[in-house]
Design a protein around this motif. Sequence first.
Motif, short mmCIF file in Angstrom:
data_model
loop_
_atom_site.label_atom_id
_atom_site.label_comp_id
_atom_site.label_asym_id
_atom_site.label_seq_id
_atom_site.Cartn_x
_atom_site.Cartn_y
_atom_site.Cartn_z
N LEU A 447 47.01 36.85 46.14
CA LEU A 447 46.07 37.92 46.45
C LEU A 447 44.73 37.59 45.80
O LEU A 447 44.64 37.51 44.56
CB LEU A 447 46.59 39.26 45.95
CG LEU A 447 45.86 40.50 46.46
CD1 LEU A 447 46.08 40.68 47.95
CD2 LEU A 447 46.35 41.75 45.72
N THR A 449 40.88 38.43 45.09
CA THR A 449 39.82 39.41 45.06
C THR A 449 38.54 38.73 44.61
O THR A 449 38.55 37.60 44.12
CB THR A 449 40.17 40.56 44.09
OG1 THR A 449 40.52 40.00 42.82
CG2 THR A 449 41.33 41.38 44.62
N LEU A 566 40.61 46.26 45.10
CA LEU A 566 41.12 45.80 43.80
C LEU A 566 42.46 46.45 43.46
O LEU A 566 43.27 45.86 42.73
CB LEU A 566 40.10 46.10 42.71
CG LEU A 566 38.71 45.48 42.89
CD1 LEU A 566 37.83 45.81 41.69
CD2 LEU A 566 38.80 43.97 43.07
N GLY A 569 45.76 44.60 43.85
CA GLY A 569 46.18 43.68 42.80
C GLY A 569 47.22 44.25 41.87
O GLY A 569 47.96 43.51 41.21
N GLU A 570 47.29 45.59 41.79
CA GLU A 570 48.25 46.22 40.90
C GLU A 570 49.68 46.02 41.37
O GLU A 570 50.63 46.23 40.62
CB GLU A 570 47.93 47.71 40.79
CG GLU A 570 46.58 47.99 40.14
CD GLU A 570 46.22 49.47 40.14
OE1 GLU A 570 47.06 50.26 40.60
OE2 GLU A 570 45.11 49.80 39.68
N ALA A 572 51.08 43.34 41.81
CA ALA A 572 51.65 42.22 41.06
C ALA A 572 52.42 42.69 39.83
O ALA A 572 53.24 41.94 39.28
CB ALA A 572 50.54 41.25 40.65
N LYS A 580 50.79 37.01 43.24
CA LYS A 580 50.03 36.45 42.11
C LYS A 580 48.55 36.69 42.37
O LYS A 580 48.05 36.39 43.46
CB LYS A 580 50.31 34.96 41.97
CG LYS A 580 49.76 34.36 40.68
CD LYS A 580 50.26 32.92 40.51
CE LYS A 580 49.78 32.35 39.18
NZ LYS A 580 50.28 30.96 38.98
N ASN A 581 47.86 37.24 41.39
CA ASN A 581 46.44 37.58 41.55
C ASN A 581 45.52 36.41 41.20
O ASN A 581 45.73 35.73 40.18
CB ASN A 581 46.08 38.77 40.65
CG ASN A 581 46.56 40.08 41.23
OD1 ASN A 581 46.38 40.35 42.42
ND2 ASN A 581 47.21 40.91 40.41
N TYR A 582 44.53 36.21 42.06
CA TYR A 582 43.45 35.25 41.80
C TYR A 582 42.14 35.95 42.11
O TYR A 582 42.10 36.95 42.83
CB TYR A 582 43.60 34.01 42.67
CG TYR A 582 44.77 33.13 42.35
CD1 TYR A 582 44.67 32.14 41.37
CD2 TYR A 582 45.98 33.28 43.02
CE1 TYR A 582 45.75 31.30 41.08
CE2 TYR A 582 47.07 32.46 42.73
CZ TYR A 582 46.95 31.49 41.77
OH TYR A 582 48.01 30.68 41.47
N HIS A 583 41.06 35.38 41.62
CA HIS A 583 39.76 35.96 41.97
C HIS A 583 38.65 34.93 41.86
O HIS A 583 38.80 33.88 41.20
CB HIS A 583 39.44 37.17 41.08
CG HIS A 583 39.06 36.80 39.68
ND1 HIS A 583 39.98 36.57 38.67
CD2 HIS A 583 37.83 36.61 39.09
CE1 HIS A 583 39.36 36.27 37.54
NE2 HIS A 583 38.05 36.28 37.77
N SER A 601 42.52 33.06 37.59
CA SER A 601 43.69 33.95 37.62
C SER A 601 43.26 35.39 37.36
O SER A 601 42.27 35.65 36.67
CB SER A 601 44.71 33.52 36.57
OG SER A 601 45.22 32.24 36.87
N ILE A 603 42.78 39.73 38.53
CA ILE A 603 41.99 40.54 39.45
C ILE A 603 40.52 40.39 39.09
O ILE A 603 40.15 40.26 37.92
CB ILE A 603 42.41 42.02 39.36
CG1 ILE A 603 43.90 42.16 39.72
CG2 ILE A 603 41.57 42.88 40.29
CD1 ILE A 603 44.45 43.55 39.51
#
Length: 627
Positions: A447, A449, A566, A569-570, A572, A580-583, A601, A603
């Motif tokens: 994911l 953001t 955003l 992202g929660e 995860a 898995k959150n990336y931004h 890595s 949010i």
Amino acid sequence: MIVALKEYEKRKTKYNLLLKKQEKRMNSLSNLRLAVFILGFVILIRMYTLKFYLIFDSVVLVMIILLCYLAHLHKNIENEKKYIAALKGINETSIKRLKGHWKDFQDTGEEFVDENHNYSYDLDIFGKVSLFQWINTCRTYVGRQRLKEILTKKPENEQIIHDRQCAVTELGAKIHFRQRLEAEAKIICNDKQDTKELFAWIKEKNDYILKNKIIWILRVLSIVTGITSLTLIVRIIDYVIAVLLDTSTSAPKIFYIIPYYIPIFFILVQCVILRIKREDRMKNLIIAEKYNYSIKTYRNMLKHIEKHKFKSKYIIDLCKTLYDNDAKSAYKQIDTFSKICESIVSRRNTLYPILNSILMLEYHWTISIEKWKIKAGDDFEKWLVIIGELEALCSIANIKYDNPHWSMPKIVAGASMITAKNMGHPLLGEKRVCNNLNIEEPYQVALITGSNMSGKSTFMRTVGINIILAYAGAPVCADEFCCTIMDLYSCMRTSDNLGQSISSFYAEILKIKNIVEASKEGKKVLFLLDEIFKGTNSKDRHTGAMILVKQLSRTGNLGFISTHDLELGEMANDKDSKIKNYHFSEYYRDNKIYFDYKLKSGISPTRNALYLMKLAGIEIEENNEDE
């Protein structure tokens, strides 16, 4: 890249010098032909005034032979010049590609653009500033079609990709072979001529014309008519010369034995025969003439292919078909066919109606074509498949040669995964920013953001286009790259379709529907979703996105989703989450916004929409900004 550039520049200089030499040779030959003609003309006048008629006739014969020979030499040099010019042009194009000027190339593959394809439209595989425009060196219809197939169809298994990689590695080092193959096709370029009609025509058989009785009757009648007509033609020429020179006829009496009405009778009989089933024969002749240049191109390319020895098993197995027909190579077979088609083109000659009525050329050409179809017609399509495959592989091999620092990807079996080190977008050149990536079990959804213009969409396209290169057997724009074979789907570009009354939001729904259905069918799906459900209100968008992400992550697929939401992202943090959150982020300096385009890595901690609105002149109140 520097090594490749130097090699291209060296070859360009070499072929430029050869072109100048050929031009000098052609000028010398032209001057020689003029000198022979003037000298011969002077001698002829002198011999005629001295009444040395025997010498006069001999000089005429020598002049004709010599001028024909010089014309033949001139034609050969002209063909060599075209070939050298093609090679020079190929190296000039290669230099432009390396220097980033490939966006000016004419062949963009625009006809292959398909907005409904699973991924090609979103990832710029075809069209202006596309992957196809960058790599394509195919100059035949079959080559371009095969390259399109490779870029749009998933390979069946890992072995196919491995075999292609071996072939691409070998062809990458064979710059001479690749450029000569392209030059052969470039000289007589007809890359938009569809081969379906040609294949269908070659498979058609007209057996009636091949009956032995008919063939013998036609041959005997043509020979008799030809011989008797020759006597008539000689008598006519002899009579014209006698009138012009005011002398008596001098032709041997043997030419006067056959009465003039006999050849006229035979010619009239043949004119009647030529009317029988003429439409069928004309179809043969018209198609043969239409594809004459294409067949000549295929012949020359096969000749070049058969000269070379290959080491990779994939190419060796591919080329075995070239020698399957009675131990006679494909080149020799198609050379025979090319000569037939080339002779048919002579129908445009003004003397053709006369010669056809005397020799019944239409019948003999048709017989030759039908005999060739029976002997080699069933293999013709196989030969062109080989040409198309090698052309497509050579296009891919250019990537290997031009970018030796790129890596050959590892294709593995098992659970869906992608890992990459210093992966960049191949079409961005020196502007590219490379990132590392590791998406594998237990994570299945990345994911992403980030603020506007931070690089989310470009990153997903980077993943997609490198996957396509990996499946094609090409090196990828990364130091290391490993993945499994998956069905690639994307939903990144959607627009209203007024013709079909489809809104951009509904078009997005249809694309996502395809992804969900593929997941339910048990396929290994790699999905790239950019700002999903952006055509609806924020509440529905958030709810729909959560449901979709959970559904896709449960099926064992692999995917990338970019979003400004955003709160997604929660997800995860949920128990047993496979997200898995990336931004991507930005930074500010001197009241200006900057982006580093580096994947991080977590949010995204920043937002820039209000700042960009301010730059656009929209007045944003401080209290609203704080909210």
